[in-house]
Design a protein around this motif. Sequence first.
Motif, PDB file in Angstrom:
ATOM      1  N   VAL A 353       0.839  -1.202   0.000  1.00 59.25           N
ATOM      2  CA  VAL A 353       0.000   0.000   0.000  1.00 59.25           C
ATOM      3  C   VAL A 353       0.874   1.251   0.000  1.00 59.25           C
ATOM      4  O   VAL A 353       0.574   2.234  -0.684  1.00 59.25           O
ATOM      5  CB  VAL A 353      -0.955  -0.009   1.217  1.00 59.25           C
ATOM      6  CG1 VAL A 353      -1.655   1.335   1.371  1.00 59.25           C
ATOM      7  CG2 VAL A 353      -1.988  -1.114   1.063  1.00 59.25           C
ATOM      8  N   ASN A 354       1.952   1.220   0.754  1.00 59.89           N
ATOM      9  CA  ASN A 354       2.847   2.382   0.820  1.00 59.89           C
ATOM     10  C   ASN A 354       3.399   2.747  -0.555  1.00 59.89           C
ATOM     11  O   ASN A 354       3.607   3.921  -0.874  1.00 59.89           O
ATOM     12  CB  ASN A 354       3.992   2.085   1.789  1.00 59.89           C
ATOM     13  CG  ASN A 354       4.898   3.275   2.010  1.00 59.89           C
ATOM     14  OD1 ASN A 354       5.900   3.441   1.318  1.00 59.89           O
ATOM     15  ND2 ASN A 354       4.548   4.114   2.963  1.00 59.89           N
ATOM     16  N   ARG A 355       3.596   1.741  -1.395  1.00 59.32           N
ATOM     17  CA  ARG A 355       4.174   1.983  -2.717  1.00 59.32           C
ATOM     18  C   ARG A 355       3.118   2.318  -3.770  1.00 59.32           C
ATOM     19  O   ARG A 355       3.465   2.854  -4.839  1.00 59.32           O
ATOM     20  CB  ARG A 355       4.970   0.758  -3.166  1.00 59.32           C
ATOM     21  CG  ARG A 355       6.204   0.489  -2.323  1.00 59.32           C
ATOM     22  CD  ARG A 355       6.959  -0.731  -2.817  1.00 59.32           C
ATOM     23  NE  ARG A 355       8.191  -0.923  -2.053  1.00 59.32           N
ATOM     24  CZ  ARG A 355       9.048  -1.921  -2.261  1.00 59.32           C
ATOM     25  NH1 ARG A 355       8.800  -2.808  -3.223  1.00 59.32           N
ATOM     26  NH2 ARG A 355      10.128  -2.040  -1.524  1.00 59.32           N
ATOM     27  N   THR A 356       1.863   1.986  -3.520  1.00 54.66           N
ATOM     28  CA  THR A 356       0.842   2.147  -4.556  1.00 54.66           C
ATOM     29  C   THR A 356      -0.265   3.126  -4.200  1.00 54.66           C
ATOM     30  O   THR A 356      -1.066   3.463  -5.067  1.00 54.66           O
ATOM     31  CB  THR A 356       0.185   0.787  -4.874  1.00 54.66           C
ATOM     32  OG1 THR A 356      -0.433   0.267  -3.682  1.00 54.66           O
ATOM     33  CG2 THR A 356       1.218  -0.213  -5.372  1.00 54.66           C
ATOM     34  N   THR A 364     -10.118   0.905  -5.834  1.00 53.95           N
ATOM     35  CA  THR A 364      -9.508  -0.338  -6.321  1.00 53.95           C
ATOM     36  C   THR A 364      -8.751  -1.051  -5.205  1.00 53.95           C
ATOM     37  O   THR A 364      -8.878  -2.276  -5.035  1.00 53.95           O
ATOM     38  CB  THR A 364      -8.541  -0.031  -7.481  1.00 53.95           C
ATOM     39  OG1 THR A 364      -9.258   0.599  -8.537  1.00 53.95           O
ATOM     40  CG2 THR A 364      -7.895  -1.303  -7.997  1.00 53.95           C
ATOM     41  N   LEU A 365      -7.973  -0.300  -4.441  1.00 53.39           N
ATOM     42  CA  LEU A 365      -7.234  -0.892  -3.331  1.00 53.39           C
ATOM     43  C   LEU A 365      -8.178  -1.482  -2.291  1.00 53.39           C
ATOM     44  O   LEU A 365      -7.992  -2.614  -1.824  1.00 53.39           O
ATOM     45  CB  LEU A 365      -6.339   0.162  -2.671  1.00 53.39           C
ATOM     46  CG  LEU A 365      -5.053   0.548  -3.402  1.00 53.39           C
ATOM     47  CD1 LEU A 365      -4.367   1.699  -2.674  1.00 53.39           C
ATOM     48  CD2 LEU A 365      -4.114  -0.648  -3.505  1.00 53.39           C
ATOM     49  N   VAL A 366      -9.202  -0.716  -1.907  1.00 53.41           N
ATOM     50  CA  VAL A 366     -10.098  -1.165  -0.845  1.00 53.41           C
ATOM     51  C   VAL A 366     -10.892  -2.390  -1.272  1.00 53.41           C
ATOM     52  O   VAL A 366     -10.992  -3.372  -0.515  1.00 53.41           O
ATOM     53  CB  VAL A 366     -11.041  -0.020  -0.427  1.00 53.41           C
ATOM     54  CG1 VAL A 366     -12.063  -0.521   0.599  1.00 53.41           C
ATOM     55  CG2 VAL A 366     -10.252   1.147   0.146  1.00 53.41           C
ATOM     56  N   THR A 368     -10.173  -4.549  -3.613  1.00 51.95           N
ATOM     57  CA  THR A 368      -9.252  -5.686  -3.720  1.00 51.95           C
ATOM     58  C   THR A 368      -8.929  -6.256  -2.343  1.00 51.95           C
ATOM     59  O   THR A 368      -8.898  -7.484  -2.160  1.00 51.95           O
ATOM     60  CB  THR A 368      -7.945  -5.246  -4.415  1.00 51.95           C
ATOM     61  OG1 THR A 368      -8.242  -4.723  -5.703  1.00 51.95           O
ATOM     62  CG2 THR A 368      -6.988  -6.430  -4.555  1.00 51.95           C
ATOM     63  N   GLY A 369      -8.711  -5.370  -1.379  1.00 57.29           N
ATOM     64  CA  GLY A 369      -8.431  -5.832  -0.023  1.00 57.29           C
ATOM     65  C   GLY A 369      -9.579  -6.617   0.572  1.00 57.29           C
ATOM     66  O   GLY A 369      -9.376  -7.685   1.180  1.00 57.29           O
ATOM     67  N   ILE A 370     -10.803  -6.134   0.381  1.00 53.62           N
ATOM     68  CA  ILE A 370     -11.964  -6.838   0.933  1.00 53.62           C
ATOM     69  C   ILE A 370     -12.138  -8.194   0.248  1.00 53.62           C
ATOM     70  O   ILE A 370     -12.483  -9.194   0.904  1.00 53.62           O
ATOM     71  CB  ILE A 370     -13.228  -5.977   0.780  1.00 53.62           C
ATOM     72  CG1 ILE A 370     -13.121  -4.730   1.661  1.00 53.62           C
ATOM     73  CG2 ILE A 370     -14.479  -6.769   1.155  1.00 53.62           C
ATOM     74  CD1 ILE A 370     -14.260  -3.760   1.499  1.00 53.62           C
ATOM     75  N   VAL A 371     -11.885  -8.247  -1.047  1.00 57.99           N
ATOM     76  CA  VAL A 371     -11.964  -9.536  -1.756  1.00 57.99           C
ATOM     77  C   VAL A 371     -10.942 -10.520  -1.181  1.00 57.99           C
ATOM     78  O   VAL A 371     -11.246 -11.720  -0.988  1.00 57.99           O
ATOM     79  CB  VAL A 371     -11.746  -9.340  -3.269  1.00 57.99           C
ATOM     80  CG1 VAL A 371     -11.557 -10.682  -3.971  1.00 57.99           C
ATOM     81  CG2 VAL A 371     -12.922  -8.588  -3.885  1.00 57.99           C
ATOM     82  N   LEU A 372      -9.734 -10.053  -0.899  1.00 55.33           N
ATOM     83  CA  LEU A 372      -8.724 -10.932  -0.310  1.00 55.33           C
ATOM     84  C   LEU A 372      -9.147 -11.411   1.084  1.00 55.33           C
ATOM     85  O   LEU A 372      -8.924 -12.576   1.440  1.00 55.33           O
ATOM     86  CB  LEU A 372      -7.379 -10.198  -0.221  1.00 55.33           C
ATOM     87  CG  LEU A 372      -6.657  -9.958  -1.544  1.00 55.33           C
ATOM     88  CD1 LEU A 372      -5.423  -9.099  -1.339  1.00 55.33           C
ATOM     89  CD2 LEU A 372      -6.268 -11.288  -2.191  1.00 55.33           C
ATOM     90  N   PRO A 409      -6.024   3.078   2.876  1.00 60.61           N
ATOM     91  CA  PRO A 409      -6.665   3.829   1.787  1.00 60.61           C
ATOM     92  C   PRO A 409      -7.964   4.505   2.211  1.00 60.61           C
ATOM     93  O   PRO A 409      -8.238   5.629   1.778  1.00 60.61           O
ATOM     94  CB  PRO A 409      -6.921   2.750   0.724  1.00 60.61           C
ATOM     95  CG  PRO A 409      -5.887   1.717   0.978  1.00 60.61           C
ATOM     96  CD  PRO A 409      -5.735   1.690   2.472  1.00 60.61           C
ATOM     97  N   VAL A 410      -8.764   3.840   3.047  1.00 57.99           N
ATOM     98  CA  VAL A 410     -10.011   4.458   3.495  1.00 57.99           C
ATOM     99  C   VAL A 410      -9.719   5.724   4.296  1.00 57.99           C
ATOM    100  O   VAL A 410     -10.348   6.774   4.096  1.00 57.99           O
ATOM    101  CB  VAL A 410     -10.849   3.463   4.325  1.00 57.99           C
ATOM    102  CG1 VAL A 410     -11.975   4.180   5.066  1.00 57.99           C
ATOM    103  CG2 VAL A 410     -11.443   2.388   3.429  1.00 57.99           C
TER     104      VAL A 410
END
Length: 494
Positions: A353-356, A364-366, A368-372, A409-410
């Motif tokens: 997350v720090n890099r992206t 997209t990040l959130v 994707t995280g919830i899917v994982l 991200p949130v």
Amino acid sequence: MSADAPGGPASGDVPGGPGRADAPGGPATEEAAPPGRQVDRQLLRVAFILVLGTFMATLDATIVSVGIDALTEEFGATVAEIQWVTTAYLLAVVAAVPASGWLAGRFGGKRTWLAAVGVFLLGSVLCALAWSATSLIVFRVIQGLGGGLLPATGQALLARVAGPNRTGRVISVVAVVPLLSPVFGPLVGGSILGVAPWPWLFLVNLPIGAVAAVLARRHVPAVPPATRRTAFDLRGAVLLSPGLAVLVYGLTEVAHGRTLPAAVGVTAGLAMLAGFTVHGLRTRAVPLVDPRLFARPPFGAAALALLVLGASVFGTMFLLPLYFQTGRGLTAWQAGLLLAPQGLGAAAGSVLVNRTIDKVAPRTLVVTGIVLVLVGTVPFTQLGHGIPDAVIAVSLAVRGLGMAMVGAPVMNIVYSRIEPEQLPRAAGALNLLNTVGGSVGTAALAVVLQGRLTARAPEISSAFADTFWWVLGFCLLAAAGATRLPETQARKPG
């Protein structure tokens, strides 16, 4: 005087204010030149110092949980009595979080944070000196009041110091701490009890807190109080904090099967929260937590995602150690080792997350995280069929990776889009939702588990598997909230 000098800037200005080209996150830095290494080191140092407070408070809650048996024996108390050592701390945290925004606005973020460290350390010393279960419970309340203020105040202070352009990267580091603490807490607690008596469960906080306080006084810049002083929302405080505490108490009583106190607690808690909402919408003054914030995009969607995901994450951290110890007969130390892959996944997610976080759309990040998190939870719905430790470890690592991709991200979405003066109250509201989501979710899952244990007796593993379907449901609700988050980054000045 530089920000590195004791007490921060002489004028009390926030780094990044007018005329400070060397300040992290300041306008001059953003417009004149890209930040240099020295600025980055300063900001990371501030983040490290503030995260020590959050680490201390969140780790303590899980360290003590493994010492319940030792405390029961020490004070000759019943399990029903000694569980209040944990519950009282939780209720105090829930009661303290809503006031964090007003305190930071009234006295300044740095002063409030240092005072919270002091209260937490005082409570820790008193807990170590407790002479009975009752005294320990009272002292845990003091400790919880300080612990409840630390995460929200630290996040708001760090976001204010960093500025909107840097908030995402530093928050991605800070946000991983609450994810690691429940994993490593049982290991630390088990190690302490293996070599030292129970008071050290609390005394271990002293060196951490002392180092954090000394470093903060020297290196954390002073953020001045709000220019517009607001009166403390007494009516809101009487309704919100006690209402949340009473609601959590009622749900805890449901989990223990005590019908009358559960019904009274839940009903009274919901009524007080409804009263607070009406008060917050009607009052002309600034409420303790402004209900109107939740109608402002993207705050509402972010709040829903954090609330429901908190229920899923912390609920799982309640279910799994209990399953490992009751269903598989593991010790607290062994259970902690089996949970460790989740911490490793969270650490890896924090780096990712720090890099992206400044390059990829927040939604997209959130999502994707919830899917994982969903993918990592599915195997636990099959506990009744027996799954190998390797599958559990991989699933936990995937969950940890996903959880780290959600929180930072949130918070970045909210902190980068809100006025600096509103940061303390917004941080308090988000941390309140995360805390309430975790406590309410844990209590709700405990009620579900108790029902499934009764229905599935003596199939303990199947009862836990059934309960994890509810965890999946929480994740789906969090995903629904995440789809309403913005697709693009906030536009930043300069």
